[in-house]
Design a protein around this motif. Structure first.
Motif, PDB file in Angstrom:
ATOM      1  N   MET A  56       0.765  -1.320  -0.034  1.00  0.00           N
ATOM      2  CA  MET A  56       0.075   0.081  -0.131  1.00  0.00           C
ATOM      3  C   MET A  56       0.976   1.212  -0.133  1.00  0.00           C
ATOM      4  N   ASN A  57       0.916   1.789  -1.008  1.00  0.00           N
ATOM      5  CA  ASN A  57       1.673   3.350  -1.341  1.00  0.00           C
ATOM      6  C   ASN A  57       0.614   4.290  -1.122  1.00  0.00           C
ATOM      7  N   SER A  58       1.076   5.715  -0.997  1.00  0.00           N
ATOM      8  CA  SER A  58       0.410   6.860  -0.972  1.00  0.00           C
ATOM      9  C   SER A  58      -0.596   6.948  -0.154  1.00  0.00           C
ATOM     10  N   LEU A  59      -0.413   6.317   0.866  1.00  0.00           N
ATOM     11  CA  LEU A  59      -1.662   6.023   1.726  1.00  0.00           C
ATOM     12  C   LEU A  59      -2.483   7.416   2.243  1.00  0.00           C
ATOM     13  N   LYS A  60      -3.773   7.281   2.253  1.00  0.00           N
ATOM     14  CA  LYS A  60      -4.621   8.368   2.587  1.00  0.00           C
ATOM     15  C   LYS A  60      -5.281   8.073   3.796  1.00  0.00           C
ATOM     16  N   PRO A  61      -5.752   9.362   4.433  1.00  0.00           N
ATOM     17  CA  PRO A  61      -6.638   9.098   5.859  1.00  0.00           C
ATOM     18  C   PRO A  61      -7.859   8.068   5.583  1.00  0.00           C
ATOM     19  N   LYS A  62      -8.397   8.332   4.332  1.00  0.00           N
ATOM     20  CA  LYS A  62      -9.547   7.531   4.130  1.00  0.00           C
ATOM     21  C   LYS A  62      -9.265   5.937   4.137  1.00  0.00           C
ATOM     22  N   ASP A  63      -7.831   5.566   3.845  1.00  0.00           N
ATOM     23  CA  ASP A  63      -7.804   4.165   4.071  1.00  0.00           C
ATOM     24  C   ASP A  63      -7.651   3.545   5.259  1.00  0.00           C
ATOM     25  N   THR A  64      -7.805   4.418   6.243  1.00  0.00           N
ATOM     26  CA  THR A  64      -7.761   4.053   7.797  1.00  0.00           C
ATOM     27  C   THR A  64      -8.967   2.817   7.895  1.00  0.00           C
ATOM     28  N   ALA A  65      -8.429   1.536   8.445  1.00  0.00           N
ATOM     29  CA  ALA A  65      -9.493   0.722   8.565  1.00  0.00           C
ATOM     30  C   ALA A  65      -8.800  -0.748   8.922  1.00  0.00           C
ATOM     31  N   VAL A  66      -9.716  -1.628   9.657  1.00  0.00           N
ATOM     32  CA  VAL A  66      -9.212  -3.044   9.945  1.00  0.00           C
ATOM     33  C   VAL A  66      -9.072  -3.716   8.456  1.00  0.00           C
ATOM     34  N   TYR A  67      -8.207  -4.407   8.115  1.00  0.00           N
ATOM     35  CA  TYR A  67      -7.781  -5.047   6.858  1.00  0.00           C
ATOM     36  C   TYR A  67      -7.794  -6.618   7.052  1.00  0.00           C
ATOM     37  N   TYR A  68      -8.620  -7.322   6.204  1.00  0.00           N
ATOM     38  CA  TYR A  68      -8.850  -8.612   6.276  1.00  0.00           C
ATOM     39  C   TYR A  68      -8.398  -9.185   5.057  1.00  0.00           C
ATOM     40  N   CYS A  69      -7.777 -10.321   5.234  1.00  0.00           N
ATOM     41  CA  CYS A  69      -7.667 -11.453   3.948  1.00  0.00           C
ATOM     42  C   CYS A  69      -8.469 -12.606   4.197  1.00  0.00           C
ATOM     43  N   ALA A  70      -8.823 -13.001   2.958  1.00  0.00           N
ATOM     44  CA  ALA A  70     -10.038 -14.125   3.115  1.00  0.00           C
ATOM     45  C   ALA A  70      -9.770 -14.875   1.875  1.00  0.00           C
ATOM     46  N   ALA A  71      -9.915 -16.093   1.699  1.00  0.00           N
ATOM     47  CA  ALA A  71      -9.908 -17.098   1.156  1.00  0.00           C
ATOM     48  C   ALA A  71     -11.186 -17.898   0.433  1.00  0.00           C
ATOM     49  N   ARG A  72     -11.461 -18.101  -0.936  1.00  0.00           N
ATOM     50  CA  ARG A  72     -12.187 -18.778  -1.239  1.00  0.00           C
ATOM     51  C   ARG A  72     -11.855 -20.096  -2.613  1.00  0.00           C
ATOM     52  N   MET A  73     -12.375 -21.002  -2.868  1.00  0.00           N
ATOM     53  CA  MET A  73     -11.754 -21.783  -3.832  1.00  0.00           C
ATOM     54  C   MET A  73     -11.823 -21.228  -5.218  1.00  0.00           C
ATOM     55  N   GLY A  74     -10.959 -21.343  -5.739  1.00  0.00           N
ATOM     56  CA  GLY A  74     -10.809 -20.789  -7.434  1.00  0.00           C
ATOM     57  C   GLY A  74     -11.047 -19.421  -7.743  1.00  0.00           C
ATOM     58  N   TYR A  75     -11.874 -18.893  -8.073  1.00  0.00           N
ATOM     59  CA  TYR A  75     -11.954 -17.326  -8.558  1.00  0.00           C
ATOM     60  C   TYR A  75     -12.350 -16.339  -7.440  1.00  0.00           C
ATOM     61  N   CYS A  76     -11.981 -15.130  -7.901  1.00  0.00           N
ATOM     62  CA  CYS A  76     -12.413 -13.899  -7.126  1.00  0.00           C
ATOM     63  C   CYS A  76     -13.840 -13.748  -7.063  1.00  0.00           C
ATOM     64  N   SER A  77     -14.561 -13.174  -6.216  1.00  0.00           N
ATOM     65  CA  SER A  77     -15.732 -12.819  -5.995  1.00  0.00           C
ATOM     66  C   SER A  77     -16.108 -11.342  -5.658  1.00  0.00           C
ATOM     67  N   ASN A  78     -17.111 -10.679  -5.859  1.00  0.00           N
ATOM     68  CA  ASN A  78     -17.257  -9.300  -5.650  1.00  0.00           C
ATOM     69  C   ASN A  78     -18.119  -9.447  -4.292  1.00  0.00           C
ATOM     70  N   TYR A  79     -18.278 -10.411  -3.637  1.00  0.00           N
ATOM     71  CA  TYR A  79     -19.305 -10.647  -2.498  1.00  0.00           C
ATOM     72  C   TYR A  79     -18.559 -10.856  -1.526  1.00  0.00           C
ATOM     73  N   VAL A  80     -18.379 -10.408  -0.212  1.00  0.00           N
ATOM     74  CA  VAL A  80     -17.904 -10.708   1.187  1.00  0.00           C
ATOM     75  C   VAL A  80     -18.513 -12.091   1.494  1.00  0.00           C
ATOM     76  N   SER A  81     -19.526 -12.272   1.324  1.00  0.00           N
ATOM     77  CA  SER A  81     -20.309 -13.927   1.729  1.00  0.00           C
ATOM     78  C   SER A  81     -19.762 -14.810   0.835  1.00  0.00           C
ATOM     79  N   ALA A  82     -19.076 -14.710  -0.024  1.00  0.00           N
ATOM     80  CA  ALA A  82     -18.374 -15.683  -0.831  1.00  0.00           C
ATOM     81  C   ALA A  82     -17.313 -16.197  -0.404  1.00  0.00           C
ATOM     82  N   PHE A  83     -16.562 -15.579   0.361  1.00  0.00           N
ATOM     83  CA  PHE A  83     -15.343 -16.077   1.255  1.00  0.00           C
ATOM     84  C   PHE A  83     -15.397 -16.765   2.529  1.00  0.00           C
TER      85      PHE A  83
END
Length: 123
Positions: free
Chosen positions: A83-110
């Motif tokens: 993460m470069n050029s960080l901004k105050p609006k980037d402030t948050a708790v960051y999580y990683c998550a896994a699901r089989m195969g392909y990416c998804s736009n849905y949080v619930s898919a992970f």
């Protein structure tokens, strides 16, 4: 026991950089898509970036394109978010998550989530 563990968060000034790591144990990331998400206080969890199991080019949210870079090292069973050029609006708790195969736009898919790491961007 399968788990994901994030690290690398912290306090950084605007314009600064951080590299988050997401280490998997108990399972191989080779067959999983890995997503980075973040959640700011009072806001819904949102997708930041995702890379599929086929190592295709990562997806990025518009808000981080050109500033964040996601990569994976299957030999280390670890995924990174630079993460470069960080901004105050980037402030948050960051999580990683896994699901089989392909990416998804849905949080619930992970189905597998780490515990999160706090990123605070402030002067």
């Amino acid at each position: 026991q399968s788990q994901l563990v994030e690290s690398g968060g912290g306090l950084v000034q605007p314009g600064g950089s951080l590299r988050l790591s997401c280490a998997a144990s108990g399972f191989s990331l080779d067959y999983y898509a890995i997503g980075w998400f973040r959640q700011a206080p009072g806001k819904e969890r949102e997708g930041v970036s995702c890379i599929s199991s086929r190592d295709e080019s990562p997806y990025y949210a518009d808000s981080v394109k050109g500033r964040f870079t996601m990569s994976r090292d299957n030999a280390k069973n670890t995924v990174y978010l630079q993460m470069n050029s960080l901004k105050p609006k980037d402030t948050a708790v960051y999580y990683c998550a896994a699901r089989m195969g392909y990416c998804s736009n849905y949080v619930s898919a992970f189905g597998s989530w780490g515990q999160g790491t706090q990123v605070t961007v402030s002067s």
